[in-house]
Design a protein around this motif. Structure first.
Motif, mmCIF file in Angstrom:
data_model
loop_
_atom_site.group_PDB
_atom_site.id
_atom_site.type_symbol
_atom_site.label_atom_id
_atom_site.label_comp_id
_atom_site.label_asym_id
_atom_site.label_seq_id
_atom_site.Cartn_x
_atom_site.Cartn_y
_atom_site.Cartn_z
ATOM 1 N N VAL A 110 0.821 -1.216 0.000
ATOM 2 C CA VAL A 110 0.000 0.000 0.000
ATOM 3 C C VAL A 110 0.856 1.267 0.000
ATOM 4 C CG1 VAL A 110 -1.979 -1.110 1.081
ATOM 5 C CG2 VAL A 110 -0.303 0.068 2.516
ATOM 6 N N GLY A 111 2.176 1.106 -0.141
ATOM 7 C CA GLY A 111 3.052 2.267 -0.254
ATOM 8 C C GLY A 111 3.404 2.932 1.061
ATOM 9 N N ASP A 112 3.535 2.155 2.119
ATOM 10 C CA ASP A 112 3.917 2.690 3.426
ATOM 11 C C ASP A 112 5.258 2.075 3.849
ATOM 12 O OD1 ASP A 112 4.176 3.657 6.010
ATOM 13 O OD2 ASP A 112 2.340 2.724 6.771
ATOM 14 N N PRO A 113 6.359 2.546 3.249
ATOM 15 C CA PRO A 113 7.661 1.948 3.575
ATOM 16 C C PRO A 113 8.080 2.167 5.021
ATOM 17 C CG PRO A 113 7.968 3.880 2.195
ATOM 18 C CD PRO A 113 6.490 3.618 2.259
ATOM 19 N N ASN A 114 7.729 3.309 5.604
ATOM 20 C CA ASN A 114 8.119 3.544 6.993
ATOM 21 C C ASN A 114 7.371 2.621 7.949
ATOM 22 O OD1 ASN A 114 10.105 5.547 6.567
ATOM 23 N ND2 ASN A 114 8.502 7.041 6.203
ATOM 24 N N GLY A 115 6.102 2.368 7.671
ATOM 25 C CA GLY A 115 5.357 1.398 8.468
ATOM 26 C C GLY A 115 5.942 0.007 8.304
ATOM 27 N N ALA A 116 6.334 -0.323 7.064
ATOM 28 C CA ALA A 116 6.944 -1.627 6.794
ATOM 29 C C ALA A 116 8.273 -1.755 7.541
ATOM 30 C CB ALA A 116 7.148 -1.819 5.294
ATOM 31 N N ILE A 117 9.049 -0.690 7.562
ATOM 32 C CA ILE A 117 10.330 -0.706 8.284
ATOM 33 C C ILE A 117 10.090 -0.987 9.763
ATOM 34 C CG2 ILE A 117 12.191 0.798 9.132
ATOM 35 C CD1 ILE A 117 12.287 1.979 6.265
ATOM 36 N N ASP A 118 9.083 -0.341 10.335
ATOM 37 C CA ASP A 118 8.764 -0.564 11.743
ATOM 38 C C ASP A 118 8.471 -2.036 12.011
ATOM 39 O OD1 ASP A 118 8.070 0.265 14.467
ATOM 40 O OD2 ASP A 118 5.996 -0.145 13.861
ATOM 41 N N LYS A 119 7.691 -2.653 11.140
ATOM 42 C CA LYS A 119 7.335 -4.066 11.331
ATOM 43 C C LYS A 119 8.538 -4.977 11.096
ATOM 44 C CE LYS A 119 3.251 -2.710 12.145
ATOM 45 N NZ LYS A 119 3.613 -1.442 12.758
ATOM 46 N N TYR A 125 15.572 0.329 4.236
ATOM 47 C CA TYR A 125 16.388 1.439 4.738
ATOM 48 C C TYR A 125 17.051 2.174 3.576
ATOM 49 C CZ TYR A 125 16.314 0.298 9.784
ATOM 50 O OH TYR A 125 15.965 0.083 11.098
ATOM 51 N N ARG A 126 17.607 1.423 2.640
ATOM 52 C CA ARG A 126 18.282 2.044 1.498
ATOM 53 C C ARG A 126 17.283 2.777 0.601
ATOM 54 N NH1 ARG A 126 23.618 0.628 1.107
ATOM 55 N NH2 ARG A 126 24.272 -1.282 2.142
ATOM 56 N N ALA A 127 16.133 2.163 0.357
ATOM 57 C CA ALA A 127 15.124 2.761 -0.527
ATOM 58 C C ALA A 127 14.581 4.074 0.032
ATOM 59 C CB ALA A 127 13.980 1.782 -0.772
ATOM 60 N N THR A 128 14.571 4.196 1.358
ATOM 61 C CA THR A 128 14.036 5.408 1.979
ATOM 62 C C THR A 128 15.134 6.377 2.417
ATOM 63 O OG1 THR A 128 13.915 4.276 4.120
ATOM 64 C CG2 THR A 128 11.907 4.289 2.770
ATOM 65 N N GLY A 129 16.385 6.079 2.061
ATOM 66 C CA GLY A 129 17.486 6.982 2.386
ATOM 67 C C GLY A 129 17.849 7.002 3.863
ATOM 68 N N ARG A 130 17.582 5.917 4.544
ATOM 69 C CA ARG A 130 17.857 5.852 5.984
ATOM 70 C C ARG A 130 19.112 5.023 6.254
ATOM 71 N NH1 ARG A 130 12.172 4.519 8.813
ATOM 72 N NH2 ARG A 130 13.581 4.264 10.565
ATOM 73 N N GLU A 131 20.225 5.454 5.627
ATOM 74 C CA GLU A 131 21.475 4.711 5.768
ATOM 75 C C GLU A 131 22.009 4.731 7.195
ATOM 76 O OE1 GLU A 131 20.827 6.666 3.146
ATOM 77 O OE2 GLU A 131 21.025 5.306 1.445
ATOM 78 N N ALA A 132 21.815 5.840 7.916
ATOM 79 C CA ALA A 132 22.290 5.899 9.307
ATOM 80 C C ALA A 132 21.566 4.853 10.152
ATOM 81 C CB ALA A 132 22.084 7.296 9.882
ATOM 82 N N ASP A 133 20.267 4.672 9.904
ATOM 83 C CA ASP A 133 19.517 3.633 10.612
ATOM 84 C C ASP A 133 20.011 2.243 10.215
ATOM 85 O OD1 ASP A 133 17.904 5.442 12.014
ATOM 86 O OD2 ASP A 133 16.412 5.492 10.413
#
Length: 167
Positions: free
Chosen positions: A59-68, A90-98
């Protein structure tokens, strides 16, 4: 879902999930999976969190998916499939530090020496690419805590030479 929430029974959340899936209400189905996971034995939670993540990605919620996926990886740190999916998100959303934090944390939890070293080396490489030379150095020192590693030693020597630190 209301009955499942009121009674707090995993079986009711499973029924709610199925009903939401049939109605193509994926966000609600993901929530039902999460609620079911929270009421289930810890050993069985990771696959439920991963399934919820898959639905949230659809459904296009990558941050929710990351949480799960983070929850799935916490419950099952040795599962390479969950770790790979989380790394990709993480890479797709630019969250390399995470991603660095995850790799180092996962490295601490892995009993297998080769996989632990690989996670720490990946963290060091990513830290270096992000300009965090000190962090990369610390990660490479963690690699050496598992024994001699020619690649890590070479990178540390190169780093010391670039800093003119010959101790």
């Amino acid at each position: 879902a209301e009955a499942a929430e009121a009674l707090g029974q995993p079986k009711l959340w499973e029924q709610a999930e199925k009903a939401y899936m049939e109605a193509d209400r994926l966000v609600e189905a993901a929530n039902a999976l999460e609620q079911r996971a929270l009421l289930t034995d810890a050993k069985l939670q990771a696959p439920l969190f991963a399934q919820a993540a898959e639905l949230l990605l659809k459904v296009g919620d990558p941050n929710g998916a990351i949480d799960k996926l983070e929850q799935a990886c916490q419950n099952e740190p040795t599962n390479d499939q969950y770790a790979q999916l989380l790394e990709e998100q993480y890479r797709a959303t630019g969250r390399e530090a995470d991603l660095v934090t995850f790799l180092l944390s996962r490295g601490d939890k892995l009993a297998d020496k080769g996989r632990r070293i690989a996670a720490r080396k990946a963290a060091a490489e990513l830290q270096r690419s992000l300009g965090d030379v000190e962090g990369a150095r610390e990660s490479l020192l963690l690699v050496l805590s598992d024994g001699d590693d020619a690649d890590a030693l070479l990178q540390l020597v190169d780093d010391a030479e670039s800093r003119s630190d010959f101790q």
